[in-house]
Design a protein around this motif. Structure first.
Motif, PDB file in Angstrom:
ATOM      1  N   ALA A 133       5.568  -4.950  -5.239  1.00 38.19           N
ATOM      2  CA  ALA A 133       5.214  -5.920  -6.561  1.00 38.19           C
ATOM      3  C   ALA A 133       3.450  -4.668  -6.483  1.00 38.19           C
ATOM      4  CB  ALA A 133       5.017  -7.356  -6.724  1.00 38.19           C
ATOM      5  N   GLY A 134       3.153  -4.521  -7.564  1.00 38.02           N
ATOM      6  CA  GLY A 134       1.927  -3.456  -7.374  1.00 38.02           C
ATOM      7  C   GLY A 134       1.878  -2.831  -7.179  1.00 38.02           C
ATOM      8  N   LEU A 135       3.278  -2.081  -6.388  1.00 41.33           N
ATOM      9  CA  LEU A 135       2.746  -0.568  -6.090  1.00 41.33           C
ATOM     10  C   LEU A 135       1.984   0.428  -6.503  1.00 41.33           C
ATOM     11  CD1 LEU A 135       3.867   0.914  -2.744  1.00 41.33           C
ATOM     12  CD2 LEU A 135       5.624   2.107  -4.584  1.00 41.33           C
ATOM     13  N   GLU A 136       2.027   0.284  -7.971  1.00 39.71           N
ATOM     14  CA  GLU A 136       1.474   1.943  -7.794  1.00 39.71           C
ATOM     15  C   GLU A 136       0.087   1.763  -8.158  1.00 39.71           C
ATOM     16  OE1 GLU A 136       4.083  -0.347  -9.316  1.00 39.71           O
ATOM     17  OE2 GLU A 136       5.802   1.492  -9.523  1.00 39.71           O
ATOM     18  N   GLY A 137      -0.455   0.256  -8.721  1.00 38.58           N
ATOM     19  CA  GLY A 137      -1.847   1.086  -8.594  1.00 38.58           C
ATOM     20  C   GLY A 137      -2.497   1.006  -7.232  1.00 38.58           C
ATOM     21  N   PHE A 138      -2.100   1.028  -6.618  1.00 39.15           N
ATOM     22  CA  PHE A 138      -2.806   1.011  -4.861  1.00 39.15           C
ATOM     23  C   PHE A 138      -2.065   2.295  -4.289  1.00 39.15           C
ATOM     24  CE2 PHE A 138      -1.487  -3.346  -4.424  1.00 39.15           C
ATOM     25  CZ  PHE A 138      -3.004  -3.315  -4.433  1.00 39.15           C
ATOM     26  N   GLU A 139      -1.262   3.403  -4.949  1.00 39.54           N
ATOM     27  CA  GLU A 139      -0.673   4.860  -5.107  1.00 39.54           C
ATOM     28  C   GLU A 139      -2.102   5.282  -5.980  1.00 39.54           C
ATOM     29  OE1 GLU A 139       3.908   4.791  -4.502  1.00 39.54           O
ATOM     30  OE2 GLU A 139       3.118   4.185  -6.667  1.00 39.54           O
ATOM     31  N   ALA A 140      -2.471   5.487  -7.029  1.00 41.43           N
ATOM     32  CA  ALA A 140      -3.248   5.218  -8.113  1.00 41.43           C
ATOM     33  C   ALA A 140      -4.833   6.231  -7.110  1.00 41.43           C
ATOM     34  CB  ALA A 140      -3.141   5.379  -9.152  1.00 41.43           C
ATOM     35  N   THR A 141      -4.763   4.729  -6.499  1.00 43.21           N
ATOM     36  CA  THR A 141      -6.208   4.634  -5.681  1.00 43.21           C
ATOM     37  C   THR A 141      -6.437   5.788  -4.878  1.00 43.21           C
ATOM     38  OG1 THR A 141      -6.348   2.607  -4.988  1.00 43.21           O
ATOM     39  CG2 THR A 141      -6.884   2.659  -7.148  1.00 43.21           C
ATOM     40  N   GLY A 142      -5.369   6.144  -4.331  1.00 42.09           N
ATOM     41  CA  GLY A 142      -5.547   6.344  -2.962  1.00 42.09           C
ATOM     42  C   GLY A 142      -4.661   5.395  -1.527  1.00 42.09           C
ATOM     43  N   HIS A 219       6.031  -6.059   3.356  1.00 40.53           N
ATOM     44  CA  HIS A 219       6.752  -7.458   2.535  1.00 40.53           C
ATOM     45  C   HIS A 219       5.992  -7.645   1.145  1.00 40.53           C
ATOM     46  CE1 HIS A 219       8.681 -11.878   1.006  1.00 40.53           C
ATOM     47  NE2 HIS A 219       7.905 -12.381   1.552  1.00 40.53           N
ATOM     48  N   GLY A 220       4.146  -7.364   0.981  1.00 44.60           N
ATOM     49  CA  GLY A 220       3.629  -7.789  -0.430  1.00 44.60           C
ATOM     50  C   GLY A 220       2.266  -6.975   0.074  1.00 44.60           C
ATOM     51  N   LEU A 221       1.603  -6.806  -1.034  1.00 46.53           N
ATOM     52  CA  LEU A 221       0.638  -5.862  -1.018  1.00 46.53           C
ATOM     53  C   LEU A 221      -0.830  -6.718  -1.166  1.00 46.53           C
ATOM     54  CD1 LEU A 221       1.577  -2.830  -2.496  1.00 46.53           C
ATOM     55  CD2 LEU A 221       1.265  -3.305  -0.415  1.00 46.53           C
ATOM     56  N   HIS A 222      -2.025  -7.211  -0.720  1.00 45.75           N
ATOM     57  CA  HIS A 222      -2.597  -8.021  -1.559  1.00 45.75           C
ATOM     58  C   HIS A 222      -3.980  -6.684  -1.607  1.00 45.75           C
ATOM     59  CE1 HIS A 222      -0.944 -11.977  -0.282  1.00 45.75           C
ATOM     60  NE2 HIS A 222      -0.660 -11.553   0.736  1.00 45.75           N
ATOM     61  N   GLY A 223      -4.801  -7.274  -3.006  1.00 41.42           N
ATOM     62  CA  GLY A 223      -5.972  -6.577  -3.027  1.00 41.42           C
ATOM     63  C   GLY A 223      -5.852  -6.689  -4.196  1.00 41.42           C
ATOM     64  N   ALA A 224      -7.188  -5.915  -5.324  1.00 44.51           N
ATOM     65  CA  ALA A 224      -7.020  -6.315  -6.979  1.00 44.51           C
ATOM     66  C   ALA A 224      -8.235  -5.140  -7.278  1.00 44.51           C
ATOM     67  CB  ALA A 224      -8.668  -7.310  -6.782  1.00 44.51           C
ATOM     68  N   ASP A 225      -7.523  -4.626  -7.845  1.00 47.38           N
ATOM     69  CA  ASP A 225      -8.742  -3.386  -9.189  1.00 47.38           C
ATOM     70  C   ASP A 225      -7.754  -1.756  -7.208  1.00 47.38           C
ATOM     71  OD1 ASP A 225      -9.250  -4.486 -10.733  1.00 47.38           O
ATOM     72  OD2 ASP A 225     -11.513  -4.941  -9.500  1.00 47.38           O
ATOM     73  N   GLY A 226      -7.253  -1.299  -7.065  1.00 51.26           N
ATOM     74  CA  GLY A 226      -6.558  -0.294  -6.383  1.00 51.26           C
ATOM     75  C   GLY A 226      -7.372  -0.280  -5.151  1.00 51.26           C
ATOM     76  N   LEU A 243      -1.225  -8.310   7.693  1.00 56.75           N
ATOM     77  CA  LEU A 243      -2.991  -7.395   8.999  1.00 56.75           C
ATOM     78  C   LEU A 243      -3.914  -7.159   7.272  1.00 56.75           C
ATOM     79  CD1 LEU A 243       0.429  -5.540   9.537  1.00 56.75           C
ATOM     80  CD2 LEU A 243      -0.200  -7.635  10.738  1.00 56.75           C
ATOM     81  N   PRO A 244      -4.584  -6.597   8.019  1.00 54.31           N
ATOM     82  CA  PRO A 244      -6.330  -6.260   6.767  1.00 54.31           C
ATOM     83  C   PRO A 244      -6.510  -5.158   7.288  1.00 54.31           C
ATOM     84  CG  PRO A 244      -7.183  -7.878   9.086  1.00 54.31           C
ATOM     85  CD  PRO A 244      -5.505  -7.439   9.388  1.00 54.31           C
ATOM     86  N   GLY A 245      -5.191  -4.238   6.450  1.00 54.38           N
ATOM     87  CA  GLY A 245      -5.474  -2.794   6.480  1.00 54.38           C
ATOM     88  C   GLY A 245      -5.713  -2.950   5.183  1.00 54.38           C
ATOM     89  N   ASN A 246      -6.551  -1.447   4.991  1.00 57.52           N
ATOM     90  CA  ASN A 246      -7.514  -0.854   3.955  1.00 57.52           C
ATOM     91  C   ASN A 246      -6.203   0.388   3.443  1.00 57.52           C
ATOM     92  OD1 ASN A 246      -8.386   0.541   5.557  1.00 57.52           O
ATOM     93  ND2 ASN A 246     -10.487  -0.049   4.768  1.00 57.52           N
ATOM     94  N   ARG A 247      -5.056   0.624   3.723  1.00 55.69           N
ATOM     95  CA  ARG A 247      -4.885   2.021   3.911  1.00 55.69           C
ATOM     96  C   ARG A 247      -3.351   1.602   4.252  1.00 55.69           C
ATOM     97  NH1 ARG A 247      -8.339   6.277   3.480  1.00 55.69           N
ATOM     98  NH2 ARG A 247      -6.735   7.069   2.856  1.00 55.69           N
ATOM     99  N   LEU A 248      -2.083   1.907   3.425  1.00 52.83           N
ATOM    100  CA  LEU A 248      -0.840   1.951   3.625  1.00 52.83           C
ATOM    101  C   LEU A 248      -0.166   2.992   3.804  1.00 52.83           C
ATOM    102  CD1 LEU A 248       1.777   0.171   4.581  1.00 52.83           C
ATOM    103  CD2 LEU A 248       1.725  -0.044   2.101  1.00 52.83           C
TER     104      LEU A 248
END
Length: 341
Positions: A133-142, A219-226, A243-248
């Motif tokens: 869920a929410g994959l597209e928003g994080f793809e858009a920001t890289g 299993h899931g993504l955490h964050g906001a506004d990409g 896992l506190p990652g900022n890139r996947l």
């Protein structure tokens, strides 16, 4: 000439990746004119588009060479033959017969050729994307990417790499020296990578440069506004951790599609084209396939095997284009590069 809507040549090569570039060289060595066609806007295929900075270790005489450097060298190799390129064009139509084919592109180009070499790699390709869920928003920001074009873009990043194959392991090893942290997530503690890569992975894990997260899945993504703030992973039993990652970087392979090629009347098997191993000719006389798109018993999907197939296809094409000229095999050290004149 590359802007002309219609012209004739001896050989039309569909695909300008490493196998297509070397096939052009082999055609040039036999004094066969050819043209390169590719849907991408540059030569190099997947090497240039997806992995320009990824080292390749199984090219003869190169202990290691990056994809972009390999493409550049192959491009220089065909420079003496002044091979026209029709790039940013998708070949949609093929008609005719052995010795007289007509190809049409989505840009309106018409090419008449005596023979055709398909070097289309995986065909039309795209990543297998994880169902999150929410994959597209994080793809858009890289924040989520499926290819690494520039290692420098990941300097200082906290990177979650998901997958169990060569790409996942190779990029974990490649990025470990510039990333702040790397987690390597796989559903089991068994990776499908080259033995030497696995040895290096064990060393990196022991040194604390890479942390293996097994047996877990995305299993899931955490964050906001990409902006990615964490990647949630879970076991099959439902245990989760963040896992506190900022890139996947998910490496789950490519989905492939032969596209219009599948409609040209050739046999195909799971987005590959069966060929005669000794000539690389397909079931359609006068049409040949080399590189990853070609298949036969014992086939290895290695760039160096694509090079060999390009040479075999060019020699098999010579009697089609020059039926009245005997072809005497000569080593390049003896004959050099033929004069186009």
């Amino acid at each position: 000439m590359t802007d002309a809507p219609s012209f004739s040549t001896d050989v039309a090569i569909i695909g300008a990746g490493p196998a297509g570039l070397f096939a052009a060289f082999e055609c040039g060595m036999l004094k066969l004119d050819c043209v390169l066609l590719d849907a991408l806007d540059e030569v190099g295929g997947q090497c240039a588009a997806l992995y320009p900075e990824k080292p390749i270790f199984d090219i003869p005489a190169h202990p290691a060479i990056e994809g972009a450097a390999l493409v550049e060298a192959l491009d220089r190799q065909i420079a003496p033959f002044d091979v026209p390129r029709l790039l940013g064009r998708r070949v949609e139509r093929l008609a005719g017969h052995r010795g007289d084919f007509v190809l049409g592109t989505d840009r309106g180009d018409t090419i008449r050729a005596r023979a055709v070499i398909i070097a289309a790699g995986a065909g039309a390709f795209g990543p297998n994307r994880p169902p999150l869920a929410g994959l597209e928003g994080f793809e858009a920001t890289g924040a989520i990417q499926y290819y690494v074009r520039r290692r420098a873009d990941f300097a200082g990043a906290r990177i979650v790499i998901a997958g169990g194959g060569d790409s996942a392991v190779d990029w974990a090893l490649s990025l470990k020296d510039i990333a702040e942290k790397i987690w390597l997530v796989h559903r089991r503690d068994r990776f499908r990578a080259a033995p030497e890569s696995l040895r290096q992975l064990d060393e990196a894990v022991a040194a604390g440069l890479i942390e293996k997260i097994v047996p877990f899945q995305l299993h899931g993504l955490h964050g906001a506004d990409g902006a990615l703030e964490g990647v949630e992973v879970a076991t099959l039993d439902g245990d989760t951790r963040i896992l506190p990652g900022n890139r996947l970087l998910p490496f789950f392979g490519l989905s492939t599609d032969l596209g219009p090629i599948a409609q040209w009347g050739m046999d195909s098997v799971r987005s590959t084209i069966p060929v005669v191993p000794s000539t690389c000719e397909t079931s359609l006389p006068g049409v040949f396939a080399v590189g990853d798109v070609a298949t036969y018993p014992g086939k290895l999907k290695l760039i160096l095997q694509g090079f060999s197939e390009g040479a075999m296809a060019a020699h098999a094409i010579h009697p089609i284009v020059r039926p009245d000229t005997a072809l005497h095999f000569e080593y390049s050290t003896s004959k050099g590069v033929p004069d186009r004149g």
